[in-house]
Design an enzyme around this catalytic site. Structure first.
Site, short mmCIF file in Angstrom:
data_model
loop_
_atom_site.label_atom_id
_atom_site.label_comp_id
_atom_site.label_asym_id
_atom_site.label_seq_id
_atom_site.Cartn_x
_atom_site.Cartn_y
_atom_site.Cartn_z
N LYS A 63 -16.91 2.29 -64.15
CA LYS A 63 -18.06 2.61 -65.00
C LYS A 63 -19.23 1.73 -64.60
O LYS A 63 -19.13 0.50 -64.65
CB LYS A 63 -17.71 2.40 -66.48
CG LYS A 63 -18.82 2.80 -67.43
CD LYS A 63 -18.38 2.69 -68.88
CE LYS A 63 -19.48 3.15 -69.82
NZ LYS A 63 -19.06 3.07 -71.25
N ASP A 86 -20.27 4.40 -82.84
CA ASP A 86 -20.54 5.63 -82.08
C ASP A 86 -19.24 6.43 -81.97
O ASP A 86 -18.92 7.00 -80.93
CB ASP A 86 -21.09 5.30 -80.69
CG ASP A 86 -21.76 6.51 -80.05
OD1 ASP A 86 -22.01 7.50 -80.76
OD2 ASP A 86 -22.02 6.47 -78.83
#
Length: 492
Positions: free
Chosen positions: A121, A226
């Site tokens: 990532k 989130d």
């Protein structure tokens, strides 16, 4: 920017040396001067400028000559530095295809030497779709200046720390492998994002599992902030894996309840819209407002925080217990300081009432004045000597108010009162010019006595000298307005 690692195999040690020099110069410069890059790199015979042209050709650096000749790293150059470091560590050996794109990161497949596939990532903060990072995230904390590369590095470090801690406590998260700069290496999750799933065999069980994860995170002192269908991975066996952690905050955050309720609401809306879980769950939601005992919807106030809090270990955003203790300690100290300040004021009033030094000075300088004047001066009222002569003694008031100023008419009523009043009448029987001189002398004496009383109060409080006004030097001139006002006030 698209990651193309084909140019990585052709870069030399000098290229990476110059890239590292630009990175080091960006700690203090937005655009690093070419002279500074050459000095940090330390290549011989001006080789830095040749390498910079090669890096500029591959779009690893950006050239800017608006104010001076300088360079800065691009995200591709930052990617190459991170990948080179991780390859040297032996974390992985090859980079594969791109498997995910987000508003603040890109995800690629990487493989180790033995063929194990991992996920890489790369955080890319500063995109047009998400540039309000300073207001939406707390990566900067107390810092003011920043660049996007540095913010991406902070986000990667934060996500790696959260992922590793949650994995150690048994949460269904990817396994954290390594981290360098803005790059995080983790295990590859074999599944699909929940947003791509159209049908589930047991939607009720999945729904309860997801809500249980939110509550379990809160019990450990963290809120995801989130938690939605885009950050939940589900495999063929309907096992849940949670991803994306940089925005997590502590339950001690001032908006923690709002974030918790928002995560719960996102899950309710998605399952209501996708899997039609409306009959039972909505009835439970409506009943939760009236009946707290039979409430099945998670509530932030009902969550009990566990003993081992991850928010303190990871320094999550928000007010931790340590900060709350420090704040309570500060409030207590402030209250004690206020009480001590009130005690000091009482002591100051007691000193002002006593004024032993001023009373002694008055007795020494004016032993012939009336007792009523001395009592009025001992009361600590400054600048009222002329008023004391007019109001303190009725005999003096009659003497000063007589228009003719004859002494014979004034002595007759005063002789009956005693010898002291008759002596005062003889002393006050002077001309009007002598009275004006006495008033001026009394005004000067008032100033001196006031200064002495202030010094005595300051000495009682243990201070060296009274704090003077910042504009005191303006009053020294004879022609200033302040000095005229002070002289006029003294005459009053």
């Amino acid at each position: 920017m698209k990651l193309d690692v084909n140019a990585l195999r052709y870069l030399t040690k000098d290229d990476f040396r110059v890239l590292t020099a630009v990175e080091m110069g960006m700690r203090n410069h937005e655009i690093v001067p070419a002279v500074l890059v050459d000095r940090i790199a330390g290549l011989k015979h001006g080789g830095t400028y040749k390498v910079l042209r090669n890096l500029l050709k591959n779009k690893l650096v950006h050239h800017d000559a608006t104010k001076y000749d300088g360079y800065r790293l691009t995200y591709l150059g930052y990617d190459f530095l991170a990948i080179k470091t991780l390859v040297n560590r032996g974390v992985f050996a090859s980079v594969g295809r791109q498997i995910g794109v987000g508003k603040e990161s890109d995800i690629f497949e990487v493989a180790t030497e033995d063929g194990t596939v991992l996920a890489m990532k790369l955080h890319r903060l500063g995109r047009t779709s998400f540039r309000a990072v300073k207001s939406k995230r707390d990566y900067l904390r107390h810092r003011r200046s920043f660049n996007w590369l540095y913010l991406s590095r902070l986000a990667a470090l934060k996500e790696f720390a959260f992922m590793k801690a949650l994995g150690d406590h048994g949460f269904p998260v990817p396994t954290a492998v390594d981290c360098n700069r803005h790059c995080v290496i983790m295990s590859l999750v074999q599944g699909y994002p929940l947003v791509q799933v159209k049908e589930l065999q047991n939607p009720d069980d999945v729904f309860d599992t997801i809500l249980g994860l939110i509550v379990r995170l809160a019990e450990h002192g963290l809120i995801h902030c989130d938690f939605n269908e885009f950050n939940i991975m589900i495999d063929d066996d309907e096992k849940i894996t949670v991803i994306d952690f940089p925005q997590m905050v502590s339950v001690s955050h001032r908006n923690a309840q709002m974030f918790f309720d928002r995560d719960i609401e996102c899950i309710y809306k998605f399952f209501n819209k996708r899997f039609n879980l409306t009959s039972e769950k909505n009835e439970e939601q409506d009943g939760s407002e009236s009946d707290d005992e039979g409430n099945s919807r998670p509530s932030f106030l009902s969550v009990k925080k566990a003993a081992g809090s991850l928010d303190k270990e990871l320094a999550a955003s928000g007010f931790t217990r340590k900060e709350q203790v420090e704040m309570e300690k500060y409030i207590d100290e402030d209250a004690e300081g206020h009480d001590s300040g009130s005690d000091d004021e009482e002591e100051e009033e007691e000193v002002g009432d006593a004024v032993p030094i001023d009373s002694l000075m008055i007795d020494q300088d004016h032993s012939n004045e009336p007792d009523c004047n001395l009592a009025s001066r001992d009361s600590g009222v400054p600048g009222t000597f002329s008023e004391e002569h007019g109001t303190s003694c009725s005999g003096e008031n009659r003497l000063e108010s007589s228009p003719s100023g004859g002494n014979g008419d004034a002595k007759e009523p005063l002789e009956s009162e005693g010898k002291m009043l008759s002596q005062e009448d003889e002393d006050n029987g002077d001309s009007s010019s002598d009275d004006d001189d006495d008033e001026e002398e009394d005004a000067e004496l008032t100033k001196k006595l006031n200064k002495q009383r202030k010094k005595a109060i300051a000495a009682a409080h243990g201070r060296r000298r009274p704090v003077s006004s910042r504009n005191a030097y303006k009053d020294k001139g004879k022609g200033t307005m302040n000095s005229k006002i002070q002289r006029q006030a003294c005459k009053w």
